[in-house]
Design a protein around this motif. Structure first.
Motif, PDB file in Angstrom:
ATOM      1  N   ALA A  97       0.836  -1.210   0.000  1.00 36.58           N
ATOM      2  CA  ALA A  97       0.000   0.000   0.000  1.00 36.58           C
ATOM      3  C   ALA A  97       0.868   1.256   0.000  1.00 36.58           C
ATOM      4  O   ALA A  97       0.567   2.240  -0.685  1.00 36.58           O
ATOM      5  CB  ALA A  97      -0.927  -0.004   1.213  1.00 36.58           C
ATOM      6  N   LYS A  98       1.960   1.233   0.754  1.00 36.21           N
ATOM      7  CA  LYS A  98       2.868   2.381   0.780  1.00 36.21           C
ATOM      8  C   LYS A  98       3.528   2.579  -0.579  1.00 36.21           C
ATOM      9  O   LYS A  98       3.700   3.715  -1.038  1.00 36.21           O
ATOM     10  CB  LYS A  98       3.931   2.190   1.864  1.00 36.21           C
ATOM     11  N   ASP A  99       3.912   1.503  -1.230  1.00 38.18           N
ATOM     12  CA  ASP A  99       4.535   1.610  -2.554  1.00 38.18           C
ATOM     13  C   ASP A  99       3.564   2.226  -3.562  1.00 38.18           C
ATOM     14  O   ASP A  99       3.940   3.081  -4.372  1.00 38.18           O
ATOM     15  CB  ASP A  99       4.994   0.229  -3.041  1.00 38.18           C
ATOM     16  N   ARG A 100       2.302   1.780  -3.510  1.00 33.15           N
ATOM     17  CA  ARG A 100       1.306   2.354  -4.435  1.00 33.15           C
ATOM     18  C   ARG A 100       1.105   3.838  -4.150  1.00 33.15           C
ATOM     19  O   ARG A 100       0.958   4.647  -5.081  1.00 33.15           O
ATOM     20  CB  ARG A 100      -0.017   1.605  -4.308  1.00 33.15           C
ATOM     21  N   ALA A 101       1.094   4.191  -2.879  1.00 27.14           N
ATOM     22  CA  ALA A 101       0.898   5.594  -2.512  1.00 27.14           C
ATOM     23  C   ALA A 101       2.051   6.453  -3.017  1.00 27.14           C
ATOM     24  O   ALA A 101       1.839   7.565  -3.518  1.00 27.14           O
ATOM     25  CB  ALA A 101       0.758   5.725  -1.000  1.00 27.14           C
ATOM     26  N   ARG A 102       3.272   5.948  -2.885  1.00 31.59           N
ATOM     27  CA  ARG A 102       4.433   6.710  -3.363  1.00 31.59           C
ATOM     28  C   ARG A 102       4.341   6.956  -4.866  1.00 31.59           C
ATOM     29  O   ARG A 102       4.685   8.033  -5.356  1.00 31.59           O
ATOM     30  CB  ARG A 102       5.722   5.962  -3.034  1.00 31.59           C
ATOM     31  N   GLN A 103       3.906   5.933  -5.600  1.00 36.89           N
ATOM     32  CA  GLN A 103       3.829   6.054  -7.051  1.00 36.89           C
ATOM     33  C   GLN A 103       2.795   7.097  -7.479  1.00 36.89           C
ATOM     34  O   GLN A 103       2.902   7.670  -8.565  1.00 36.89           O
ATOM     35  CB  GLN A 103       3.490   4.697  -7.670  1.00 36.89           C
ATOM     36  N   ASN A 104       1.786   7.334  -6.645  1.00 34.90           N
ATOM     37  CA  ASN A 104       0.723   8.276  -7.001  1.00 34.90           C
ATOM     38  C   ASN A 104       0.829   9.591  -6.228  1.00 34.90           C
ATOM     39  O   ASN A 104      -0.127  10.370  -6.199  1.00 34.90           O
ATOM     40  CB  ASN A 104      -0.650   7.644  -6.728  1.00 34.90           C
ATOM     41  N   THR A 105       1.965   9.814  -5.611  1.00 29.39           N
ATOM     42  CA  THR A 105       2.169  11.029  -4.836  1.00 29.39           C
ATOM     43  C   THR A 105       3.061  11.992  -5.607  1.00 29.39           C
ATOM     44  O   THR A 105       4.115  11.603  -6.099  1.00 29.39           O
ATOM     45  CB  THR A 105       2.831  10.702  -3.474  1.00 29.39           C
ATOM     46  N   ILE A 106       2.649  13.228  -5.709  1.00 28.95           N
ATOM     47  CA  ILE A 106       3.459  14.238  -6.371  1.00 28.95           C
ATOM     48  C   ILE A 106       4.688  14.503  -5.515  1.00 28.95           C
ATOM     49  O   ILE A 106       4.579  14.730  -4.300  1.00 28.95           O
ATOM     50  CB  ILE A 106       2.654  15.538  -6.565  1.00 28.95           C
ATOM     51  N   HIS A 107       5.871  14.496  -6.139  1.00 27.41           N
ATOM     52  CA  HIS A 107       7.091  14.741  -5.386  1.00 27.41           C
ATOM     53  C   HIS A 107       7.022  16.127  -4.741  1.00 27.41           C
ATOM     54  O   HIS A 107       6.603  17.109  -5.380  1.00 27.41           O
ATOM     55  CB  HIS A 107       8.313  14.641  -6.305  1.00 27.41           C
ATOM     56  N   PRO A 108       7.408  16.265  -3.465  1.00 26.30           N
ATOM     57  CA  PRO A 108       7.235  17.551  -2.764  1.00 26.30           C
ATOM     58  C   PRO A 108       7.971  18.715  -3.430  1.00 26.30           C
ATOM     59  O   PRO A 108       7.482  19.838  -3.415  1.00 26.30           O
ATOM     60  CB  PRO A 108       7.790  17.254  -1.359  1.00 26.30           C
ATOM     61  N   LEU A 109       9.140  18.460  -4.009  1.00 23.50           N
ATOM     62  CA  LEU A 109       9.849  19.541  -4.681  1.00 23.50           C
ATOM     63  C   LEU A 109       9.103  19.996  -5.931  1.00 23.50           C
ATOM     64  O   LEU A 109       9.055  21.192  -6.226  1.00 23.50           O
ATOM     65  CB  LEU A 109      11.273  19.090  -5.044  1.00 23.50           C
ATOM     66  N   LEU A 110       8.529  19.033  -6.654  1.00 22.81           N
ATOM     67  CA  LEU A 110       7.746  19.388  -7.830  1.00 22.81           C
ATOM     68  C   LEU A 110       6.494  20.162  -7.418  1.00 22.81           C
ATOM     69  O   LEU A 110       6.063  21.092  -8.092  1.00 22.81           O
ATOM     70  CB  LEU A 110       7.376  18.127  -8.616  1.00 22.81           C
ATOM     71  N   LYS A 111       5.930  19.770  -6.294  1.00 26.06           N
ATOM     72  CA  LYS A 111       4.752  20.477  -5.785  1.00 26.06           C
ATOM     73  C   LYS A 111       5.100  21.931  -5.456  1.00 26.06           C
ATOM     74  O   LYS A 111       4.362  22.861  -5.799  1.00 26.06           O
ATOM     75  CB  LYS A 111       4.229  19.761  -4.546  1.00 26.06           C
ATOM     76  N   ARG A 112       6.255  22.136  -4.796  1.00 23.56           N
ATOM     77  CA  ARG A 112       6.687  23.501  -4.473  1.00 23.56           C
ATOM     78  C   ARG A 112       6.917  24.316  -5.737  1.00 23.56           C
ATOM     79  O   ARG A 112       6.545  25.492  -5.812  1.00 23.56           O
ATOM     80  CB  ARG A 112       7.971  23.448  -3.644  1.00 23.56           C
ATOM     81  N   LEU A 113       7.532  23.690  -6.723  1.00 26.75           N
ATOM     82  CA  LEU A 113       7.808  24.396  -7.970  1.00 26.75           C
ATOM     83  C   LEU A 113       6.519  24.693  -8.731  1.00 26.75           C
ATOM     84  O   LEU A 113       6.398  25.733  -9.383  1.00 26.75           O
ATOM     85  CB  LEU A 113       8.758  23.562  -8.839  1.00 26.75           C
ATOM     86  N   GLY A 114       5.557  23.786  -8.642  1.00 29.27           N
ATOM     87  CA  GLY A 114       4.298  23.996  -9.336  1.00 29.27           C
ATOM     88  C   GLY A 114       3.520  25.167  -8.784  1.00 29.27           C
ATOM     89  O   GLY A 114       2.761  25.811  -9.504  1.00 29.27           O
ATOM     90  N   GLU A 115       3.709  25.464  -7.502  1.00 28.02           N
ATOM     91  CA  GLU A 115       2.978  26.552  -6.853  1.00 28.02           C
ATOM     92  C   GLU A 115       3.737  27.870  -6.890  1.00 28.02           C
ATOM     93  O   GLU A 115       3.260  28.877  -6.385  1.00 28.02           O
ATOM     94  CB  GLU A 115       2.689  26.166  -5.399  1.00 28.02           C
ATOM     95  N   SER A 116       4.955  27.863  -7.484  1.00 27.38           N
ATOM     96  CA  SER A 116       5.815  29.047  -7.468  1.00 27.38           C
ATOM     97  C   SER A 116       6.414  29.254  -8.859  1.00 27.38           C
ATOM     98  O   SER A 116       6.391  28.350  -9.698  1.00 27.38           O
ATOM     99  CB  SER A 116       6.935  28.883  -6.437  1.00 27.38           C
ATOM    100  N   PRO A 117       7.021  30.417  -9.089  1.00 22.15           N
ATOM    101  CA  PRO A 117       7.733  30.629 -10.355  1.00 22.15           C
ATOM    102  C   PRO A 117       8.949  29.702 -10.443  1.00 22.15           C
ATOM    103  O   PRO A 117       9.499  29.279  -9.421  1.00 22.15           O
ATOM    104  CB  PRO A 117       8.163  32.099 -10.279  1.00 22.15           C
ATOM    105  N   ASN A 118       9.376  29.422 -11.657  1.00 28.59           N
ATOM    106  CA  ASN A 118      10.537  28.548 -11.844  1.00 28.59           C
ATOM    107  C   ASN A 118      11.801  29.121 -11.210  1.00 28.59           C
ATOM    108  O   ASN A 118      12.752  28.386 -10.932  1.00 28.59           O
ATOM    109  CB  ASN A 118      10.781  28.299 -13.333  1.00 28.59           C
ATOM    110  N   SER A 119      11.811  30.430 -10.969  1.00 29.24           N
ATOM    111  CA  SER A 119      12.998  31.064 -10.401  1.00 29.24           C
ATOM    112  C   SER A 119      13.297  30.592  -8.984  1.00 29.24           C
ATOM    113  O   SER A 119      14.398  30.791  -8.482  1.00 29.24           O
ATOM    114  CB  SER A 119      12.827  32.593 -10.399  1.00 29.24           C
ATOM    115  N   ILE A 120      12.294  29.952  -8.327  1.00 27.22           N
ATOM    116  CA  ILE A 120      12.550  29.424  -6.976  1.00 27.22           C
ATOM    117  C   ILE A 120      13.657  28.389  -6.996  1.00 27.22           C
ATOM    118  O   ILE A 120      14.336  28.147  -6.007  1.00 27.22           O
ATOM    119  CB  ILE A 120      11.258  28.824  -6.374  1.00 27.22           C
TER     120      ILE A 120
END
Length: 473
Positions: free
Chosen positions: A397-420
């Motif tokens: 179950a944890k492995d499946r969750a990881r596969q469907n979880t947005i990576h936290p760094l990508l999440k931060r970048l998605g909410e901010s300008p690329n300049s971050i």
């Protein structure tokens, strides 16, 4: 007659034991009364003598076989100082008898050549071993009872201070007003993609030391953040058995997500020198599949090169191309995930949330079986069968969750300008690259002096990106 004195002390929290210096002083007094010359003193310090002791080797005790001579007398303060193991007693008895060595315990002298002395001393050895077993049983029962009631135990974690009840003298843990917020910020940082290296460097730069007064290392930060105690969870024999009676610094959900991050097979872990180049160990060779290494040339451009020599490419142009293409892909991903939602963008897929919930539910079931085993309502074999069945389901179950979880760094970048990106350290930048794209480098034609972008393939990991209407790529 020459005397050999043996002294030993183990950890004695009660304070009723005698230190080796006090034992030696009394043994010397006994030797003087009998007119014996003390030839040598042999000691073991902070070493138990029962079969329950953590340290199994006793250098001093083992040395006696080389020290005792024919006709000597072995002097000890009391029989339990010599040994609490029946097997060790029998071996020492045979050694003393074969060398005609007398044993003096306190004021009582034992001659192992006499059957009456052999019988009496054997009874004393049996009693010493039985007393050690009783003490061990009492300690285990006390530890188990404290664990079941949720009492604090073990080394005080960083982020807590020890407090005492003035009425009862009972010890407990309270939040450290200075360090607890540091731990909470570090956990939130890791969950949002921050590296252990950057946390350790930040704390060291601010003069924040470990509980032992040492500088922080990435591994010591990880050891701290992994502790269930930070979430207010009590452990017994390596297993979480329930809530402790101290305030948590982080939530149970944060603790479980943190463990998932640390066990993520895609996470970059450096042992030794920190990587300083973007694609070292990330870009792969199209010919042999090995990861590229950074090669510094004097007078020439530095390169990423396959260890087998299949492919080599100038590092600077490759970095520039990979980053420009990655940010184009991230812009497409951002448009897909963020622009297509009227409300706030989703953090993870609904499937991931369900998988995490399933993992927590299964873990709670396993914890319940553990509680029953501690209480004695089920056997250890029943607990082992439950663990064998449930643990693989939890891991899946944890492995499946990881596969469907947005990576936290990508999440931060998605909410901010690329300049971050520019504010991140090299480890965070490499973590993002590792998790969102794959880079494969192909051979190029001889004589080519500029980068052929067709020979550096950058592809998005996970589901293909489909540009939304009105966005071209």
């Amino acid at each position: 007659m020459d005397a050999v004195i043996y002294t030993r002390v183990s950890h004695d929290a009660s304070g009723r034991g005698r230190s080796v210096a006090e034992q030696e002083q009394e043994c010397r007094a006994v030797a003087a009364e009998h007119g014996w010359t003390v030839r040598q003193v042999v000691s073991d310090v902070s070493i138990g003598a029962s079969r329950h002791s953590a340290v199994k080797s006793r250098p001093g005790f083992e040395q006696l076989a080389h020290v005792l001579r024919r006709g000597d007398v072995l002097v000890v303060w009391e029989s339990s100082r010599l040994t609490r193991k029946l097997g060790e007693y029998l071996a020492m008895r045979e050694l003393c008898e074969s060398r005609h060595v007398l044993l003096c315990v306190g004021d009582e002298i034992t001659d192992f050549s006499k059957s009456s002395d052999r019988s009496r001393s054997a009874s004393e050895a049996l009693a010493a071993e039985a007393e050690a077993d009783k003490t061990s049983d009492r300690v285990r029962r006390n530890v188990r009872a404290r664990a079941t009631s949720g009492d604090a135990h073990s080394v005080l974690p960083f982020g807590y201070v020890r407090t005492y009840d003035p009425a009862t003298g009972a010890k407990s843990w309270s939040l450290d007003p200075v360090n607890a917020p540091l731990v909470r910020d570090a956990v939130e940082g890791v969950l949002s993609g921050r590296t252990l290296y950057s946390i350790a460097a930040d704390w060291n730069a601010r003069g924040i030391l470990t509980g032992n007064g040492n500088l922080w290392q990435p591994r010591t930060v990880k050891q701290l953040l992994r502790r269930p105690a930070l979430a207010g969870l009590r452990q017994y024999q390596g297993q979480v058995i329930g809530a402790g009676n101290w305030p948590p610094i982080i939530t149970t959900d944060q603790h479980q997500r943190l463990l998932a991050v640390f066990t993520d097979p895609t996470r970059i872990v450096h042992r030794g020198q920190k990587a300083v180049h973007l694609l070292t160990g990330i870009a792969t060779c199209s010919q042999c599949g090995d990861t590229m290494r950074y090669l510094r040339h004097s007078g020439k451009k530095d390169q990423y090169r396959c260890p087998s020599g299949c492919v080599g490419r100038s590092a600077g142009p490759v970095d520039d191309w990979v980053l420009s293409h990655m940010f184009r892909l991230i812009d497409l991903w951002r448009a897909n995930v963020f622009l297509m939602h009227d409300d706030s963008p989703p953090t993870d897929s609904p499937t991931a949330s369900l998988d995490w919930a399933e993992a927590r539910e299964l873990q709670q079931r396993l914890d319940a079986f553990t509680d029953q085993a501690i209480d004695g309502t089920i056997s250890s074999d029943q607990l082992a069968r439950a663990t064998k069945k449930l643990q693989p389901l939890i891991d899946a179950a944890k492995d499946r969750a990881r596969q469907n979880t947005i990576h936290p760094l990508l999440k931060r970048l998605g909410e901010s300008p690329n300049s971050i990106w520019e504010s991140w350290d090299i480890e965070e930048q490499r973590q993002l690259i590792k998790n969102v794209i794959s880079v494969v480098i192909y051979p190029t034609k001889k004589g080519t002096r500029t980068l052929d972008t067709e020979t550096v393939k950058v592809t998005w990991r996970g589901d293909p990106i489909v540009p939304p209407d009105g966005i071209s790529f």
